[in-house]
Design a protein around this motif. Structure first.
Motif, PDB file in Angstrom:
ATOM      1  N   UNK A 361      -9.044  -4.499  39.887  1.00 28.70           N
ATOM      2  CA  UNK A 361      -9.941  -4.986  40.943  1.00 28.70           C
ATOM      3  C   UNK A 361      -9.273  -4.921  42.309  1.00 28.70           C
ATOM      4  N   UNK A 362      -8.043  -5.374  42.393  1.00 24.52           N
ATOM      5  CA  UNK A 362      -7.335  -5.329  43.680  1.00 24.52           C
ATOM      6  C   UNK A 362      -7.016  -3.899  44.085  1.00 24.52           C
ATOM      7  N   UNK A 363      -6.816  -3.016  43.118  1.00 21.87           N
ATOM      8  CA  UNK A 363      -6.614  -1.604  43.436  1.00 21.87           C
ATOM      9  C   UNK A 363      -7.875  -1.017  44.062  1.00 21.87           C
ATOM     10  N   UNK A 364      -9.036  -1.370  43.503  1.00 19.91           N
ATOM     11  CA  UNK A 364     -10.310  -0.888  44.050  1.00 19.91           C
ATOM     12  C   UNK A 364     -10.521  -1.424  45.462  1.00 19.91           C
ATOM     13  N   UNK A 365     -10.136  -2.675  45.696  1.00 19.85           N
ATOM     14  CA  UNK A 365     -10.234  -3.244  47.047  1.00 19.85           C
ATOM     15  C   UNK A 365      -9.362  -2.448  48.017  1.00 19.85           C
ATOM     16  N   UNK A 366      -8.156  -2.124  47.559  1.00 22.23           N
ATOM     17  CA  UNK A 366      -7.247  -1.328  48.402  1.00 22.23           C
ATOM     18  C   UNK A 366      -7.845   0.050  48.690  1.00 22.23           C
ATOM     19  N   UNK A 367      -8.409   0.697  47.670  1.00 26.24           N
ATOM     20  CA  UNK A 367      -9.029   2.019  47.847  1.00 26.24           C
ATOM     21  C   UNK A 367     -10.164   1.947  48.861  1.00 26.24           C
ATOM     22  N   UNK A 368     -10.979   0.909  48.764  1.00 27.02           N
ATOM     23  CA  UNK A 368     -12.100   0.759  49.697  1.00 27.02           C
ATOM     24  C   UNK A 368     -11.597   0.609  51.134  1.00 27.02           C
ATOM     25  N   UNK A 369     -10.580  -0.254  51.320  1.00 23.61           N
ATOM     26  CA  UNK A 369     -10.048  -0.468  52.667  1.00 23.61           C
ATOM     27  C   UNK A 369      -9.433   0.809  53.232  1.00 23.61           C
ATOM     28  N   UNK A 370      -8.812   1.597  52.345  1.00 26.17           N
ATOM     29  CA  UNK A 370      -8.211   2.854  52.791  1.00 26.17           C
ATOM     30  C   UNK A 370      -9.276   3.884  53.149  1.00 26.17           C
ATOM     31  N   UNK A 371     -10.275   4.054  52.259  1.00 28.27           N
ATOM     32  CA  UNK A 371     -11.297   5.079  52.479  1.00 28.27           C
ATOM     33  C   UNK A 371     -12.263   4.712  53.592  1.00 28.27           C
ATOM     34  N   UNK A 372     -12.304   3.441  53.927  1.00 26.46           N
ATOM     35  CA  UNK A 372     -13.215   3.015  54.994  1.00 26.46           C
ATOM     36  C   UNK A 372     -12.880   3.689  56.317  1.00 26.46           C
ATOM     37  N   UNK A 373     -11.607   4.023  56.490  1.00 28.57           N
ATOM     38  CA  UNK A 373     -11.185   4.673  57.729  1.00 28.57           C
ATOM     39  C   UNK A 373     -11.369   6.187  57.685  1.00 28.57           C
TER      40      UNK A 373
END
Length: 415
Positions: A361-373
């Motif tokens: 779950x925290x990995x997915x959160x990290x992926x989202x924050x990264x891809x958001x940019x």
């Protein structure tokens, strides 16, 4: 030598063979009935919709103290009429699907051969699910014994309906039904990877996906291949989650009524089913806000989606009340109490005992924050799914924490 000495244990008896054919009748009946509603050829969608209709009709009959088996018998008659009228259509469809997927059948066939002679396992199976299925099958009303009289009974319909040609329940049905659910999960997961991650189907990918789904050691627990409702509830939730996303992308074959029917099935499978449906509702509500697409045309389907499962839940609660079956109240303790700090710490530690779920779950959160940019459109769907999962994650964890604080007795927790 132990295997050779006990080889007879994997040979099914007559009762288990008839249970296998009874399950086939249940599956194809649900599929045909569902196809009359969806007007589509998606097997998974049709099955879940047909299964839901069976549950809703059974719920209606039960409220008038009429044997719920009549619901399934009526649907069997209707499906036989439809099958007779469209015999060549179904024959060609079954034949083409078998030829197209014969390699996959060969890969998971050993699992089916072993499970066809399986027996019931698990504490809750013997204290609740088997008595409930037996009560449905033996023309009795909802059993007044067991530890969860207020539990919905949709999952037990599989056992009782599949044993329709038997005098008793066939315990291997639960394990075989789990394999069928894995087949539908495989299909949904395959579509998910192909659509979201743009992974093209090939033999190598299919081979490893089959191994991951059907021979994953994580499935060797009390919730899979048993009468427990948790596994099928998870499969229905995942299917519903994916189809809801497809619906708001305008890529889904299903209309919102079909999705609402499947959500009603989820409410009938598990006592927390309504919570899962509400979480789906608010997850996609927040998604529409995030995408700046919240308007009347998009909000109306969400309301329709919620209406049927909410009505099914209220109807079930009314039945329980009229039958003097007391449901377990969610809020049993005050939110603000002296023990909350220590209690919350212990509850949080219990949550952390499931590290895989939270690491992912925290990995997915990290992926989202990264891809958001990242502005590239090819990552759009990954960002969407990540956002939806994050919303689900925080809503579900919030519910779990509130459950620990408001519902569980601290004295029992420490006992």
């Amino acid at each position: 030598t132990y295997l050779l000495d006990n080889i007879y244990l994997i040979i099914p008896n007559t009762n288990q063979i008839l249970g296998f054919f009874g399950l086939i009748i249940f599956i194809f009946t649900s599929n045909i009935i569902g196809s009359l509603i969806t007007k589509k050829n998606n097997f998974s969608s049709n099955f879940f919709v047909g299964y839901s209709i069976n549950y809703i009709f059974s719920l209606f009959l039960f409220s008038f103290k009429i044997n719920v088996n009549y619901s399934f018998l009526s649907l069997v008659v209707v499906s036989l009429i439809v099958f007779y009228k469209k015999f060549f259509f179904y024959y060609k469809k079954i034949k083409s699907n078998f030829i197209q997927n014969k390699n996959k059948f060969i890969l998971f066939a050993p699992l089916a051969i072993v499970m066809i002679s399986s027996q019931a396992i698990g504490w809750d199976t013997f204290t609740h699910w088997l008595p409930l299925a037996d009560g449905i099958k033996s023309l009795d009303n909802y059993p007044k014994y067991g530890h969860g009289e207020y539990y919905p009974f949709a999952s037990s319909l599989v056992l009782s309906n599949s044993s329709i040609i038997l005098n008793d329940l066939s315990e291997n049905v639960s394990a075989l039904f789990s394999i069928f659910i894995l087949v539908m999960f495989f299909q949904t997961l395959s579509c998910f990877y192909e659509d979201i991650f743009d992974i093209k189907k090939n033999n190598v990918f299919t081979f490893f996906l089959v191994l991951y789904v059907f021979y994953n050691p994580i499935h060797m627990n009390k919730f899979v291949y048993t009468a427990y409702c948790d596994f099928i509830s998870a499969a229905v939730f995942f299917f519903l989650f994916f189809q809801m996303y497809q619906y708001f992308r305008k890529h889904s074959d299903l209309n919102i009524i079909s999705l609402s029917l499947i959500a009603s099935l989820l409410v009938g499978l598990k006592n927390t089913g309504l919570i899962l449906v509400l979480i789906l509702f608010f997850t996609f509500f927040l998604y529409l806000i995030y995408e700046k697409k919240l308007n009347y045309l998009n909000f109306k389907p969400l309301i329709i989606f919620l209406s049927l499962p909410l009505s099914a839940f209220v109807y079930w609660q009314m039945i329980l009340k009229f039958n003097n079956v007391l449901n377990s109240k969610f809020i049993q303790f005050a939110f603000f109490k002296e023990e909350n700090i220590i209690f919350f710490q212990n509850a949080f530690l219990q949550i952390l005992n499931r590290p895989t779920f939270y690491i992912v779950s925290f990995f997915i959160i990290f992926v989202f924050l990264f891809l958001r940019s990242v502005k590239k459109n090819k990552f759009k769907q990954i960002k969407d799914i990540s956002f939806l999962y994050i919303m689900f994650f925080f809503l579900w964890v919030s519910f779990v924490i509130l459950t620990y604080i408001l519902h569980f007795d601290i004295n029992v927790f420490y006992a």
